[in-house]
Design a protein around this motif. Structure first.
Motif, PDB file in Angstrom:
ATOM      1  N   LEU A  93       0.844  -1.192   0.000  1.00  0.00           N
ATOM      2  CA  LEU A  93       0.000   0.000   0.000  1.00  0.00           C
ATOM      3  C   LEU A  93       0.880   1.242   0.000  1.00  0.00           C
ATOM      4  CD1 LEU A  93      -2.761   1.483   0.415  1.00  0.00           C
ATOM      5  CD2 LEU A  93      -2.341   1.260   2.878  1.00  0.00           C
ATOM      6  N   GLU A  94       0.628   2.140  -0.938  1.00  0.00           N
ATOM      7  CA  GLU A  94       1.298   3.440  -0.904  1.00  0.00           C
ATOM      8  C   GLU A  94       0.698   4.239   0.252  1.00  0.00           C
ATOM      9  OE1 GLU A  94       1.166   5.463  -4.676  1.00  0.00           O
ATOM     10  OE2 GLU A  94       1.187   3.552  -5.767  1.00  0.00           O
ATOM     11  N   PHE A  95       1.541   4.684   1.173  1.00  0.00           N
ATOM     12  CA  PHE A  95       1.052   5.334   2.386  1.00  0.00           C
ATOM     13  C   PHE A  95       1.795   6.646   2.609  1.00  0.00           C
ATOM     14  CE2 PHE A  95       0.976   5.279   7.279  1.00  0.00           C
ATOM     15  CZ  PHE A  95      -0.211   6.000   7.309  1.00  0.00           C
ATOM     16  N   GLU A  96       1.046   7.739   2.660  1.00  0.00           N
ATOM     17  CA  GLU A  96       1.609   9.074   2.886  1.00  0.00           C
ATOM     18  C   GLU A  96       1.117   9.571   4.242  1.00  0.00           C
ATOM     19  OE1 GLU A  96       1.549  13.475   0.727  1.00  0.00           O
ATOM     20  OE2 GLU A  96       1.121  11.665  -0.441  1.00  0.00           O
ATOM     21  N   GLU A  97       2.048   9.801   5.161  1.00  0.00           N
ATOM     22  CA  GLU A  97       1.698  10.046   6.559  1.00  0.00           C
ATOM     23  C   GLU A  97       1.891  11.511   6.955  1.00  0.00           C
ATOM     24  OE1 GLU A  97       2.795   8.236  10.992  1.00  0.00           O
ATOM     25  OE2 GLU A  97       3.982   7.674   9.242  1.00  0.00           O
ATOM     26  N   TYR A  98       0.909  12.027   7.696  1.00  0.00           N
ATOM     27  CA  TYR A  98       0.946  13.382   8.251  1.00  0.00           C
ATOM     28  C   TYR A  98       0.526  13.314   9.717  1.00  0.00           C
ATOM     29  CZ  TYR A  98       1.131  15.057   3.439  1.00  0.00           C
ATOM     30  OH  TYR A  98       1.507  15.285   2.134  1.00  0.00           O
ATOM     31  N   SER A  99       0.682  14.414  10.412  1.00  0.00           N
ATOM     32  CA  SER A  99       0.018  14.573  11.704  1.00  0.00           C
ATOM     33  C   SER A  99      -1.429  14.979  11.441  1.00  0.00           C
ATOM     34  CB  SER A  99       0.717  15.648  12.530  1.00  0.00           C
ATOM     35  OG  SER A  99       0.607  16.909  11.880  1.00  0.00           O
ATOM     36  N   HIS A 100      -2.265  14.904  12.485  1.00  0.00           N
ATOM     37  CA  HIS A 100      -3.635  15.393  12.337  1.00  0.00           C
ATOM     38  C   HIS A 100      -3.648  16.840  11.878  1.00  0.00           C
ATOM     39  CE1 HIS A 100      -5.576  12.140  15.013  1.00  0.00           C
ATOM     40  NE2 HIS A 100      -6.060  12.032  13.810  1.00  0.00           N
ATOM     41  N   TYR A 101      -2.885  17.680  12.579  1.00  0.00           N
ATOM     42  CA  TYR A 101      -2.913  19.103  12.222  1.00  0.00           C
ATOM     43  C   TYR A 101      -2.329  19.345  10.833  1.00  0.00           C
ATOM     44  CZ  TYR A 101      -2.529  24.152  12.526  1.00  0.00           C
ATOM     45  OH  TYR A 101      -2.640  25.500  12.276  1.00  0.00           O
ATOM     46  N   GLY A 102      -1.357  18.522  10.431  1.00  0.00           N
ATOM     47  CA  GLY A 102      -0.818  18.664   9.089  1.00  0.00           C
ATOM     48  C   GLY A 102      -1.878  18.454   8.028  1.00  0.00           C
ATOM     49  N   LEU A 103      -2.765  17.464   8.232  1.00  0.00           N
ATOM     50  CA  LEU A 103      -3.842  17.244   7.262  1.00  0.00           C
ATOM     51  C   LEU A 103      -4.900  18.343   7.338  1.00  0.00           C
ATOM     52  CD1 LEU A 103      -4.530  13.406   7.003  1.00  0.00           C
ATOM     53  CD2 LEU A 103      -3.757  14.980   5.236  1.00  0.00           C
ATOM     54  N   VAL A 104      -5.170  18.836   8.554  1.00  0.00           N
ATOM     55  CA  VAL A 104      -6.075  19.982   8.672  1.00  0.00           C
ATOM     56  C   VAL A 104      -5.545  21.140   7.827  1.00  0.00           C
ATOM     57  CG1 VAL A 104      -6.986  21.748  10.230  1.00  0.00           C
ATOM     58  CG2 VAL A 104      -6.954  19.353  10.945  1.00  0.00           C
ATOM     59  N   CYS A 105      -4.241  21.407   7.952  1.00  0.00           N
ATOM     60  CA  CYS A 105      -3.637  22.512   7.190  1.00  0.00           C
ATOM     61  C   CYS A 105      -3.695  22.260   5.689  1.00  0.00           C
ATOM     62  CB  CYS A 105      -2.198  22.733   7.640  1.00  0.00           C
ATOM     63  SG  CYS A 105      -2.035  23.413   9.295  1.00  0.00           S
ATOM     64  N   ARG A 106      -3.551  21.012   5.270  1.00  0.00           N
ATOM     65  CA  ARG A 106      -3.674  20.695   3.840  1.00  0.00           C
ATOM     66  C   ARG A 106      -5.084  20.987   3.340  1.00  0.00           C
ATOM     67  NH1 ARG A 106      -1.493  15.557   1.122  1.00  0.00           N
ATOM     68  NH2 ARG A 106      -1.790  17.054  -0.579  1.00  0.00           N
ATOM     69  N   TYR A 107      -6.091  20.610   4.123  1.00  0.00           N
ATOM     70  CA  TYR A 107      -7.470  20.926   3.731  1.00  0.00           C
ATOM     71  C   TYR A 107      -7.691  22.446   3.692  1.00  0.00           C
ATOM     72  CZ  TYR A 107      -9.323  16.128   4.095  1.00  0.00           C
ATOM     73  OH  TYR A 107      -9.609  14.795   3.895  1.00  0.00           O
ATOM     74  N   LEU A 108      -7.153  23.156   4.679  1.00  0.00           N
ATOM     75  CA  LEU A 108      -7.309  24.613   4.708  1.00  0.00           C
ATOM     76  C   LEU A 108      -6.670  25.246   3.474  1.00  0.00           C
ATOM     77  CD1 LEU A 108      -6.620  25.321   8.479  1.00  0.00           C
ATOM     78  CD2 LEU A 108      -8.769  25.773   7.275  1.00  0.00           C
ATOM     79  N   ALA A 109      -5.481  24.788   3.119  1.00  0.00           N
ATOM     80  CA  ALA A 109      -4.827  25.325   1.927  1.00  0.00           C
ATOM     81  C   ALA A 109      -5.646  25.027   0.677  1.00  0.00           C
ATOM     82  CB  ALA A 109      -3.423  24.735   1.795  1.00  0.00           C
ATOM     83  N   GLY A 110      -6.191  23.806   0.593  1.00  0.00           N
ATOM     84  CA  GLY A 110      -7.021  23.471  -0.560  1.00  0.00           C
ATOM     85  C   GLY A 110      -8.288  24.292  -0.616  1.00  0.00           C
ATOM     86  N   ALA A 111      -8.938  24.454   0.536  1.00  0.00           N
ATOM     87  CA  ALA A 111     -10.192  25.210   0.574  1.00  0.00           C
ATOM     88  C   ALA A 111      -9.973  26.678   0.230  1.00  0.00           C
ATOM     89  CB  ALA A 111     -10.822  25.078   1.963  1.00  0.00           C
ATOM     90  N   GLN A 112      -8.821  27.227   0.639  1.00  0.00           N
ATOM     91  CA  GLN A 112      -8.530  28.638   0.402  1.00  0.00           C
ATOM     92  C   GLN A 112      -7.734  28.873  -0.873  1.00  0.00           C
ATOM     93  OE1 GLN A 112      -6.985  30.474   4.066  1.00  0.00           O
ATOM     94  NE2 GLN A 112      -8.014  28.859   5.233  1.00  0.00           N
ATOM     95  N   ARG A 113      -7.449  27.792  -1.608  1.00  0.00           N
ATOM     96  CA  ARG A 113      -6.684  27.854  -2.854  1.00  0.00           C
ATOM     97  C   ARG A 113      -5.327  28.517  -2.635  1.00  0.00           C
ATOM     98  NH1 ARG A 113     -10.368  24.798  -3.166  1.00  0.00           N
ATOM     99  NH2 ARG A 113     -11.865  24.623  -4.862  1.00  0.00           N
ATOM    100  N   LEU A 114      -4.669  28.117  -1.555  1.00  0.00           N
ATOM    101  CA  LEU A 114      -3.331  28.592  -1.235  1.00  0.00           C
ATOM    102  C   LEU A 114      -2.289  27.614  -1.753  1.00  0.00           C
ATOM    103  CD1 LEU A 114      -3.903  29.741   2.459  1.00  0.00           C
ATOM    104  CD2 LEU A 114      -3.588  31.222   0.465  1.00  0.00           C
TER     105      LEU A 114
END
Length: 305
Positions: A93-114
């Motif tokens: 399985l290809e597995f890409e690991e983050y912290s919880h807050y790291g994924l929150v920040c990824r969603y925030l960047a995506g939502a804000q188009r940053l």
């Protein structure tokens, strides 16, 4: 839409698919329908990869997993996921690991188009050594001591489709959630397409009577799916409790590949839809998960005379 219609219309082979709900309101029924429709080569993003991810892996739907927490919600292991990560069985399985807050920040960047989102919490962590997507940039502003400062950043996350479960919505897609929330709103705003399954579809006036519970507005939603009991074995605050017996039994089920395959055949492929799955569980099981009333204090929003 029905769940079958929504998955057929919006989830495609090879998509990046976000399934969010933090312990509460997990979109399990949607995961089962994706299995029934035999979607393949998905990149699944889930902050807390749990039972529904284990099931989708065993069904051959998932090529790559992006996650922070991996486990059976305090009740044991995920057998299929562990076999793939630890031994590459039946395939790696290809597995890409983050912290919880790291994924929150990824969603925030995506939502804000940053282009990225900065965070401090990877300092001193080993995660950057296993995930090259965690990078450092030089701040354009001086640090606290007046000197140059470097901070970690994560890339934006823009799923092809996000699926979340909620208590209720109106027919337009104004989605209301109460109790424990996660990153449902951020994950929906970050995505190109969004499906919301709900315990019930209500009249517009119900949503308008309590507008502050509207976590996701209609303009961000592509499909509203009435799906009672659609979070089982997780819980929906005010509707049913968490099925702890199911969670405790899962390590034995998923620990044996043949037993897991038989479970999928009986409970997912062997049921026409989620209504049939819920009926198969039986009313005695649902009575054990029943919850009593705990109404909140009414709020008077006021109106012009």
């Amino acid at each position: 839409m029905t769940l079958r219609e929504a998955v057929a219309a919006y989830v495609r082979d090879g998509d990046t698919l976000a399934l969010e709900g933090f312990t509460h309101l997990i979109p399990v029924a949607a995961g089962h329908e994706i299995i029934r429709q035999r979607r393949r080569d998905l990149t699944v993003v889930r902050m807390t990869a749990d039972i529904v991810v284990d099931q989708m892996l065993a069904a051959g739907c998932v090529k790559r997993l992006v996650s922070a927490f991996v486990g059976n919600s305090s009740a044991g292991s995920l057998g299929e996921l562990r076999r793939r990560v630890e031994r590459g069985e039946p395939e790696p399985l290809e597995f890409e690991e983050y912290s919880h807050y790291g994924l929150v920040c990824r969603y925030l960047a995506g939502a804000q188009r940053l282009p990225f989102y900065p965070l401090r919490s990877y300092g001193g962590s080993d995660l950057p050594s296993v995930n090259p997507a965690l990078r450092k940039v030089t701040s354009p502003y001086p640090g606290p001591d007046g000197g140059e400062e470097q901070v970690y950043v994560v890339p934006p996350l823009t799923p092809d489709v996000t699926i979340v479960h909620a208590q209720r919505a109106d027919r337009h897609g104004n989605v209301q959630i109460w109790g424990l929330t996660g990153v449902q709103a951020e994950a929906v705003f970050a995505a190109h397409r969004a499906i919301v399954t709900v315990e019930e579809v209500v009249e517009d006036d119900v949503v308008r009577s309590d507008p502050n519970r509207t976590v996701i507005p209609a303009h961000a939603v592509d499909a509203v799916v009435p799906c009672p009991r659609g979070a089982h074995p997780s819980f929906a605050q005010g509707y049913y409790d968490r099925d702890n017996a199911f969670y405790r039994s899962w390590p034995q089920t998923s620990g044996d590949p043949e037993r897991l395959a038989a479970w999928l055949e009986e409970w997912v492929h062997g049921t026409e839809d989620h209504t049939a799955y819920a009926e198969k569980l039986g009313e005695e099981r649902w009575r054990a998960l029943a919850v009593g009333p705990a109404p909140s204090e009414p709020v008077d929003y006021g109106r012009r005379l």
